[in-house]
Motif scaffolding. Structure first.
Motif, PDB file in Angstrom:
ATOM      1  N   ILE A  67      72.363 -34.260  36.869  1.00  0.00           N
ATOM      2  CA  ILE A  67      72.111 -35.472  36.088  1.00  0.00           C
ATOM      3  C   ILE A  67      70.717 -35.336  35.491  1.00  0.00           C
ATOM      4  O   ILE A  67      69.748 -35.171  36.226  1.00  0.00           O
TER       5      ILE A  67
ATOM      6  N   VAL B 219      67.580 -36.820  33.197  1.00  0.00           N
ATOM      7  CA  VAL B 219      66.927 -37.992  32.607  1.00  0.00           C
ATOM      8  C   VAL B 219      65.813 -37.446  31.719  1.00  0.00           C
ATOM      9  O   VAL B 219      64.867 -36.829  32.223  1.00  0.00           O
TER      10      VAL B 219
ATOM     11  N   VAL C  88      69.391 -31.332  29.332  1.00  0.00           N
ATOM     12  CA  VAL C  88      70.348 -32.373  28.971  1.00  0.00           C
ATOM     13  C   VAL C  88      71.670 -31.747  28.538  1.00  0.00           C
ATOM     14  O   VAL C  88      72.744 -32.146  28.998  1.00  0.00           O
ATOM     15  N   THR C  89      71.601 -30.751  27.660  1.00  0.00           N
ATOM     16  CA  THR C  89      72.843 -30.180  27.120  1.00  0.00           C
ATOM     17  C   THR C  89      73.628 -29.420  28.197  1.00  0.00           C
ATOM     18  O   THR C  89      74.845 -29.279  28.086  1.00  0.00           O
TER      19      THR C  89
ATOM     20  N   ALA D 160      73.594 -30.372  31.412  1.00  0.00           N
ATOM     21  CA  ALA D 160      73.870 -31.273  32.534  1.00  0.00           C
ATOM     22  C   ALA D 160      75.313 -31.782  32.494  1.00  0.00           C
ATOM     23  O   ALA D 160      76.020 -31.648  31.488  1.00  0.00           O
TER      24      ALA D 160
ATOM     25  N   TYR E 163      75.809 -35.110  33.487  1.00  0.00           N
ATOM     26  CA  TYR E 163      75.539 -36.477  33.036  1.00  0.00           C
ATOM     27  C   TYR E 163      74.098 -36.531  32.542  1.00  0.00           C
ATOM     28  O   TYR E 163      73.233 -35.793  33.052  1.00  0.00           O
ATOM     29  N   ALA E 164      73.859 -37.412  31.581  1.00  0.00           N
ATOM     30  CA  ALA E 164      72.488 -37.530  31.078  1.00  0.00           C
ATOM     31  C   ALA E 164      72.179 -38.977  30.726  1.00  0.00           C
ATOM     32  O   ALA E 164      73.049 -39.719  30.260  1.00  0.00           O
TER      33      ALA E 164
ATOM     34  N   SER F 274      78.894 -27.300  26.349  1.00  0.00           N
ATOM     35  CA  SER F 274      78.273 -28.524  26.846  1.00  0.00           C
ATOM     36  C   SER F 274      79.352 -29.564  27.135  1.00  0.00           C
ATOM     37  O   SER F 274      80.182 -29.871  26.284  1.00  0.00           O
TER      38      SER F 274
ATOM     39  N   VAL G 158      78.326 -32.426  28.739  1.00  0.00           N
ATOM     40  CA  VAL G 158      77.486 -33.516  29.233  1.00  0.00           C
ATOM     41  C   VAL G 158      78.073 -34.870  28.824  1.00  0.00           C
ATOM     42  O   VAL G 158      78.540 -35.055  27.688  1.00  0.00           O
ATOM     43  N   GLN G 159      78.067 -35.765  29.765  1.00  0.00           N
ATOM     44  CA  GLN G 159      78.484 -37.144  29.481  1.00  0.00           C
ATOM     45  C   GLN G 159      77.212 -37.989  29.421  1.00  0.00           C
ATOM     46  O   GLN G 159      76.558 -38.196  30.449  1.00  0.00           O
ATOM     47  N   VAL G 160      76.868 -38.417  28.228  1.00  0.00           N
ATOM     48  CA  VAL G 160      75.662 -39.222  28.075  1.00  0.00           C
ATOM     49  C   VAL G 160      75.974 -40.650  28.529  1.00  0.00           C
ATOM     50  O   VAL G 160      76.884 -41.305  27.997  1.00  0.00           O
ATOM     51  N   LEU G 161      75.213 -41.093  29.513  1.00  0.00           N
ATOM     52  CA  LEU G 161      75.482 -42.403  30.119  1.00  0.00           C
ATOM     53  C   LEU G 161      74.835 -43.539  29.341  1.00  0.00           C
ATOM     54  O   LEU G 161      75.145 -44.711  29.605  1.00  0.00           O
TER      55      LEU G 161
ATOM     56  N   LEU H 198      74.533 -45.080  35.485  1.00  0.00           N
ATOM     57  CA  LEU H 198      73.946 -44.053  36.345  1.00  0.00           C
ATOM     58  C   LEU H 198      74.198 -44.389  37.813  1.00  0.00           C
ATOM     59  O   LEU H 198      74.563 -43.517  38.618  1.00  0.00           O
TER      60      LEU H 198
END
Lengths: 321, 256
Positions: A287, A289, A298-299, A301, A303-304, B230, B232-235, B245
């Protein structure tokens, strides 16, 4: 025969050694059923012998006594050398720890053969070709180990440790390797767990909360400490943080720091440079931040949250109370 | 008085994108720039401290192409007092080759009456990560070797080396002469001063040719790992993302 140097922790086989045994079994299977033997230096509790049997080992070569109570690279190498001769091994391997790599380097020097450190996989047996990590995992190297015995270490998490299919007993063969004076003196003279900081806790932590340059300074870690505590985890930092003297080196995650594999890694204000990624890539869930949505952390991860860690962490802490 | 030889390697700076040479045999440092591994920066710092504490000397050595002289000048600017440059294309040199070339310098200097009590190296280079040069060198020099340590001090004829090992804080006490492979973490490398830089420019660097053809590494090729797609799941952004989160942390079982 394949001989594996096995490291132990608290009367158990170290996880990295179980991974190496799994890797070795895969190699043996690909070679038509080449058996796997183990070498243990120092104490050998029955629990370790049982674990090794479950891992498919049929013969445990053991070097005990005063010369092996404390670690010494040359002495341990002599034990593996003895075991290799008795077993007639064509492959000698160990986990890619500092100890594993050091002992194998002794053997490679003695036998005048190449050594491949931190192998991830093997591509073929004839010729015996392996792929290993270089540049902290940012690049891969294919190496052909044509001389025998083939000497290589297995990178952490290259495979997931698994028990052997067939269960059986393992017999113990005591070794009495002869040591040079150089081998005898180059060994741990004393050890103390009192001053290690939290390095071991970080390596084995199920949750790690990391922070990088985004912390802003040595005073910017209070939220990180609080969050790590609330999640029952440890704090890990990027190299720039330790280089700037904001936090001690034993908290550094990365190529030249601790390599972590937690269930959850919360990376706050960390860009995700190659060196840091080398140390955290084995995390099960990441995750990030970060204020920069394009940051590698971030890319890469799972979750971000796009935002300032100094705003997000306090708000999260508030919601956890 | 302890005379220390500290060995370092010019490596591509790995903080940016890694680009391979067209023949896939090396990382192309023309794009990334060149630097010294963190472990070796600490080895240089320790060498300088030991030399200063004992009234001895710290000589820095590298095997590399002409422009690896920059890394030698960098160590001289920090306080090393001598430098040896084995001019060679380091990509062709495997760990056994490098150990042999270092051993040849040690033997040659010893013949000239300049012996080294202690040889310090980085535990592993940040590019090749071979973990072998120090150990291989110790066999060629017939000296004891310890590795994986980050504090090194010398008292009399004994070197004390301390590192974080599997059994906690581990201490080795080894008679000199010895070889020690150093890891980052025990000391903070110093920064060069202006006067240090000026002084470094005036120090004559001993240049040498390799004593033997390299047998090379057993490298077939380098490749770059495929970029992971990628997923990634942007929260969300800022504090508005906190409920999502928190929910993720609950689902992962780290928050109840």
């Amino acid at each position: 025969m394949i001989v594996v140097l096995v490291e132990t922790e608290n009367d158990s086989v170290a996880e990295v050694s179980l991974e190496t045994l799994t890797f070795a079994r895969g190699l043996g299977d690909a070679g038509g059923g080449i058996p796997v033997d183990a070498v243990v230096c120092g104490a050998l509790p029955d629990s370790v012998v049982s674990e090794l049997a479950s891992a498919g080992v049929r013969t445990v070569y053991h070097a005990g006594g005063p010369d092996f109570e404390a670690y010494g690279g040359g002495a341990w190498a002599s034990a593996v050398q003895d075991a290799r001769e008795q077993a007639g091994a064509v492959v000698v391997t160990a986990a890619g720890t500092n100890r594993g790599n050091e002992v194998l380097a002794h053997l490679a020097a003695r036998w005048d053969v190449p050594m491949a450190a931190n192998v991830l996989s093997f591509a073929g047996l004839s010729p015996f070709t392996v792929t290993r990590q270089v540049m902290g995992g940012a690049a891969l190297e294919e190496m052909t180990l044509s001389k025998r015995p083939a000497v290589f270490s297995v990178a952490g998490h290259a495979v997931q440790a698994s028990p052997a299919g067939a269960q059986g007993d393992a017999s113990v063969v005591e070794l009495s390797p002869s040591l040079s004076e150089r081998d005898r003196v180059a060994r741990v003279a004393s050890a103390s767990g009192a001053d290690t900081g939290d390095a071991d806790g970080l390596k084995d932590a199920k949750v790690v909360v990391g922070a990088g340059r985004g912390a802003g300074g040595p005073g910017g870690f209070s939220g990180v400490d609080d969050l790590a505590s609330a999640l029952g985890g440890k704090v890990g930092v990027s190299r720039v943080v330790t280089s700037l003297g904001w936090r001690p080196h034993h908290e550094q995650v990365g190529q030249t720091g601790t390599r972590i594999s937690p269930d959850v890694y919360v990376a706050c204000g960390i860009s995700g440079a190659i060196q840091h990624w080398a140390g955290c890539a084995s995390s099960k869930v990441i995750i990030a931040v970060n204020t920069d949505p394009e940051a590698p952390m971030v890319t890469k991860a799972d979750y971000a949250v796009i935002g300032d860690m100094h705003e997000v962490i306090p708000a999260l802490m508030e919601s956890l109370r | 008085m302890t005379d220390v030889l500290v060995c370092l390697k010019r490596v591509p700076d790995s903080s940016s994108e890694v680009v391979l040479t067209p023949d896939a045999q090396a990382v192309d440092g023309r794009f990334s720039g060149w630097t010294v591994s963190p472990h070796e920066n600490c080895a240089v710092e320790l060498a300088i401290r030991i030399a200063q504490d004992t009234g001895g000397s710290a000589t820095v050595l590298t095997l590399g192409p002409e422009d690896a002289v920059d890394q030698l000048r960098g160590a001289l600017a920090l306080g090393c007092t001598g430098a040896v440059h084995i001019v060679a294309e380091s990509a062709a040199y495997g760990p056994a080759d490098v150990a042999r070339e270092i051993a040849a310098v040690v033997a040659s200097h010893e013949d000239e009456g300049r012996s080294y009590d202690l040889v310090l190296l980085g535990n592993d280079a940040s590019d090749s990560g071979d973990f072998q040069v120090g150990v291989r060198l110790s066999y060629l020099l017939e000296r004891p070797v310890v590795g994986g340590v980050n504090l090194v001090t010398v008292e009399g004829s004994e070197v004390t080396a301390v590192g974080e090992g599997a059994d906690g804080r581990e201490t080795y006490q080894v008679p000199l002469p010895a070889v020690v492979a150093v890891m980052e973490g025990g000391v903070d490398p110093r920064y060069p001063t202006v006067s240090g830089r000026m002084k470094a420019k005036k120090i004559e660097i001993e240049t040498r040719s390799p004593v033997a053809e390299p047998s090379g590494a057993v490298r077939q090729r380098l490749t770059l790992p495929p970029p992971a797609p990628s997923s990634v799941q942007v929260l969300g952004e800022g504090v508005e993302a906190v409920p999502a989160l928190r929910e993720v942390l609950v689902n992962l079982g780290v928050v109840k």
